[in-house]
Write an enzyme that holds these catalytic residues in place. Structure first.
Site, PDB file in Angstrom:
ATOM      1  N   LYS A 235      33.925  -1.390 -95.755  1.00 23.76           N
ATOM      2  CA  LYS A 235      32.513  -1.074 -96.017  1.00 23.76           C
ATOM      3  C   LYS A 235      31.688  -2.347 -96.210  1.00 23.76           C
ATOM      4  O   LYS A 235      30.609  -2.519 -95.632  1.00 23.76           O
ATOM      5  CB  LYS A 235      32.419  -0.195 -97.273  1.00 23.76           C
ATOM      6  CG  LYS A 235      31.050  -0.042 -97.840  1.00 23.76           C
ATOM      7  CD  LYS A 235      30.179   0.776 -96.938  1.00 23.76           C
ATOM      8  CE  LYS A 235      28.740   0.728 -97.379  1.00 23.76           C
ATOM      9  NZ  LYS A 235      27.906   1.637 -96.622  1.00 23.76           N
ATOM     10  N   CYS A 289      21.560  -1.733 -99.878  1.00 22.99           N
ATOM     11  CA  CYS A 289      22.916  -1.912 -99.346  1.00 22.99           C
ATOM     12  C   CYS A 289      23.099  -3.311 -98.771  1.00 22.99           C
ATOM     13  O   CYS A 289      23.839  -4.122 -99.311  1.00 22.99           O
ATOM     14  CB  CYS A 289      23.184  -0.884 -98.254  1.00 22.99           C
ATOM     15  SG  CYS A 289      22.728   0.770 -98.746  1.00 22.99           S
TER      16      CYS A 289
HETATM   17  N1  SAJ Z   1      16.505  -5.203 -90.405  1.00 22.70           N
HETATM   18  C1  SAJ Z   1      15.942  -6.279 -89.734  1.00 22.70           C
HETATM   19  N2  SAJ Z   1      16.299  -6.470 -88.430  1.00 22.70           N
HETATM   20  C2  SAJ Z   1      17.176  -5.651 -87.779  1.00 22.70           C
HETATM   21  C3  SAJ Z   1      17.749  -4.564 -88.477  1.00 22.70           C
HETATM   22  C4  SAJ Z   1      17.391  -4.357 -89.798  1.00 22.70           C
HETATM   23  O1  SAJ Z   1      15.148  -7.038 -90.300  1.00 22.70           O
HETATM   24  O2  SAJ Z   1      17.415  -5.893 -86.601  1.00 22.70           O
HETATM   25  C5  SAJ Z   1      16.153  -4.977 -91.832  1.00 22.70           C
HETATM   26  C6  SAJ Z   1      15.464  -3.612 -92.080  1.00 22.70           C
HETATM   27  O3  SAJ Z   1      14.087  -3.701 -91.837  1.00 22.70           O
HETATM   28  C7  SAJ Z   1      15.806  -3.378 -93.549  1.00 22.70           C
HETATM   29  C8  SAJ Z   1      17.211  -3.997 -93.675  1.00 22.70           C
HETATM   30  O4  SAJ Z   1      17.358  -4.891 -92.580  1.00 22.70           O
HETATM   31  O5  SAJ Z   1      14.922  -4.094 -94.397  1.00 22.70           O
HETATM   32  C9  SAJ Z   1      18.343  -2.990 -93.671  1.00 22.70           C
HETATM   33  O6  SAJ Z   1      18.103  -1.961 -92.714  1.00 22.70           O
HETATM   34  P1  SAJ Z   1      19.251  -1.323 -91.801  1.00 22.70           P
HETATM   35  O7  SAJ Z   1      18.625  -0.281 -90.974  1.00 22.70           O
HETATM   36  O8  SAJ Z   1      19.991  -2.395 -91.096  1.00 22.70           O
HETATM   37  O9  SAJ Z   1      20.288  -0.736 -92.839  1.00 22.70           O
HETATM   38  P2  SAJ Z   1      20.231   0.274 -94.108  1.00 22.70           P
HETATM   39  O10 SAJ Z   1      20.215  -0.584 -95.341  1.00 22.70           O
HETATM   40  O11 SAJ Z   1      19.188   1.302 -93.987  1.00 22.70           O
HETATM   41  O12 SAJ Z   1      21.656   0.990 -93.951  1.00 22.70           O
HETATM   42  C10 SAJ Z   1      22.833   0.194 -93.866  1.00 22.70           C
HETATM   43  C11 SAJ Z   1      23.686   0.711 -92.691  1.00 22.70           C
HETATM   44  N3  SAJ Z   1      24.758  -0.224 -92.422  1.00 22.70           N
HETATM   45  C12 SAJ Z   1      24.975  -0.736 -91.186  1.00 22.70           C
HETATM   46  O13 SAJ Z   1      24.282  -0.477 -90.239  1.00 22.70           O
HETATM   47  C13 SAJ Z   1      26.163  -1.625 -91.036  1.00 22.70           C
HETATM   48  C14 SAJ Z   1      24.225   2.111 -93.019  1.00 22.70           C
HETATM   49  O14 SAJ Z   1      25.098   2.561 -92.002  1.00 22.70           O
HETATM   50  C15 SAJ Z   1      24.967   2.077 -94.355  1.00 22.70           C
HETATM   51  O15 SAJ Z   1      25.479   3.359 -94.719  1.00 22.70           O
HETATM   52  C16 SAJ Z   1      23.985   1.639 -95.421  1.00 22.70           C
HETATM   53  O16 SAJ Z   1      23.547   0.298 -95.094  1.00 22.70           O
HETATM   54  C17 SAJ Z   1      24.679   1.663 -96.768  1.00 22.70           C
HETATM   55  O17 SAJ Z   1      24.417   2.607 -97.544  1.00 22.70           O
HETATM   56  O18 SAJ Z   1      25.542   0.816 -97.033  1.00 22.70           O
END
Ligand code: SAJ
Length: 437
Positions: A235, A289
């Site tokens: 995880k 997360c």
């Molecule tokens: N972000 C960027 N650029 C990107 C992708 C995301 O700046 O290309 C930013 C987003 O705007 C946000 C942050 O990163 O601020 C996180 O967003 P996210 O969509 O990447 O992830 P979360 O936090 O919504 O969910 C993540 C997911 N993990 C992965 O994709 C590996 C989800 O599957 C997990 O279940 C979740 O964390 C968790 O609960 O751990």
């Protein structure tokens, strides 16, 4: 937002599938923690005909759920919860009651020194211990540092010397204990709960098999069994991997600025290479997360996890970089009106936790440089930290655009991406998400 989604979807997506291979051994499930993960999980299990008792220390959450309503925003969740509360398959309470299996989905924040705070898991163990019975299964879902499942087992064993646990009794233990991390993406929780593969780590292989029986009640994806420690690190690895990749994109955006290169065009071109897939730069990484979990790896191996630590630092430095950029551009105005588009931590959600957009707006408010016109279609009122500041107002996109000297794009909500950005031609635009190119 939710209403639109609800209208377009059929409930059958979530809960009319027959539960195949239901084990008689799991007829009741206790779900400890009814937050963003616990409540959807409890509702989905209840929708498969299992009796689910939801347990949470938050009386408001418990009362809301027992009325068939929800205290969090997640597409379609309200429909599923209303349905399973009406059929009597889900009921909430503040104190654990006996059940066949227990799932624990409570927060694991970090302390000020970025070491993991396991106090919620310990409290859950203390609350659960008195109702444990021979034959029970306990599964931890909270994102946790390696070794936490073993600590949970030790806390339970210390409270219940009359029962045997896997750390001492192996497969013959009275209580089976496993770890299975949640992996769902906010905004798509109900689909991903059912369709994603699950990594199930047992303290023994028997524990893993028992936990796998539980997940097969509602998971259509594959249930893959391993050890508890591997599942815990799996995880953390998933979220650290994403953080490192976002940091790479963010670092490229910093490099591009002084070189006069458009980072969005650069990434689009580099991604034409068949083995390159750069993520999207932004104002920083938020949520509860990705901005937190990689620190659990750093804490376990501080000398070794150098890349992971640096990625965290790169992503954490991004909001301040945006603040500096706004201050530079605002310098030429006497009392600049700055339209800030978005407050949530990512697109199309209302969640402001650890939001870089909110952090940036708070910092600009602190600098007191002018008027801040906030546009956030997913909230009805400003958070308390901003509401008391008379220089900050929540307005519609049109109002903000009409009055703004500077337009600051912070979150790529769908409604913002489709704005007619030709109207921005006369305005100073700082677009941290590349949505108005
Ligand atoms: N972000 C960027 N650029 C990107 C992708 C995301 O700046 O290309 C930013 C987003 O705007 C946000 C942050 O990163 O601020 C996180 O967003 P996210 O969509 O990447 O992830 P979360 O936090 O919504 O969910 C993540 C997911 N993990 C992965 O994709 C590996 C989800 O599957 C997990 O279940 C979740 O964390 C968790 O609960 O751990």
């Amino acid at each position: 937002m939710v209403t639109v989604l609800l209208a377009s979807k059929s409930l059958t997506n979530y809960y009319t599938d027959k539960y195949i291979g239901m084990q008689k051994s799991i007829n009741t499930v206790g779900m400890i923690g009814l937050g963003y993960i616990g409540l959807p999980t409890a509702a989905i299990i209840a929708s498969r005909g299992i009796q689910v008792i939801g347990i949470d220390v938050n009386q408001h959450a418990v009362d809301t759920i027992n009325k068939g309503a929800v205290h969090i925003v997640e597409p379609d969740l309200d429909i599923v919860v209303r349905s399973v509360v009406t059929t009597g398959n889900l009921r909430a309470t503040t104190t654990p009651e006996p059940a066949d299996a227990f799932l624990v989905a409570v927060p694991t924040p970090f302390n000020d020194d970025r070491t993991p705070d396991l106090s919620y898991i310990k409290s859950a163990a203390m609350a659960l211990a008195p109702v444990l019975e021979k034959g029970n299964l306990v599964v931890l879902e909270s994102t946790s540092p390696v070794g936490t499942t073993e600590r949970l087992a030790d806390w339970l064993a210390a409270e219940r010397p009359d029962l045997s646990f896997p750390q001492s009794a192996g497969a013959a233990a009275d209580v089976q204990i496993a770890y299975c991390p949640e992996r769902v993406l906010p905004g798509q929780v109900l689909q991903e709960l059912v369709n994603n593969d699950r990594v199930i780590g047992g303290m023994t292989s028997h524990c893993a098999e028992r936990a796998s029986e539980l997940y097969r009640i509602f998971v259509k994806g594959e249930c893959i069994v391993t050890s508890a420690r591997t599942a815990e690190l799996c995880k953390l690895t998933e979220n650290a991997y994403r953080d490192v990749n976002i940091a790479f994109a963010n670092e490229m955006s910093l490099v591009c600025d002084p070189l006069g290169v458009n980072v969005w065009e650069l990434i689009e071109l580099a991604n034409r290479h068949p083995r390159v897939n750069i993520l999207t730069p932004g104002p920083g990484v938020g949520g509860h997360c990705i901005a937190i979990d990689p620190w659990f790896i750093v804490d376990s191996a501080p000398e070794l996890a150098r890349l992971i630590r640096t990625a965290r630092e790169v992503n954490d430095s991004k909001p301040e970089h945006v603040v500096r950029k706004v201050l530079e551009r605002a310098d030429r105005f006497k009392t600049p009106r700055i339209a800030c588009f978005g407050l949530s931590f990512k697109a199309n959600i209302d969640d402001l936790r650890e939001s870089p957009a909110l952090h940036i707006v708070l910092r600009l408010a602190e600098e007191g440089i002018g008027k801040l016109l906030i546009v956030e279609p997913n909230i009805d009122e400003l958070p308390k930290s901003l509401a008391d500041n008379s220089a900050v107002t929540l307005v519609s996109a049109n109002e903000a655009l009409k009055d703004a000297d500077i337009v600051l794009g912070l979150v790529d909500h769908t409604e913002f991406k489709t704005l007619d950005h030709t109207s921005l031609n006369e305005t100073v635009v700082i677009d941290t998400r590349g949505m108005w190119r």
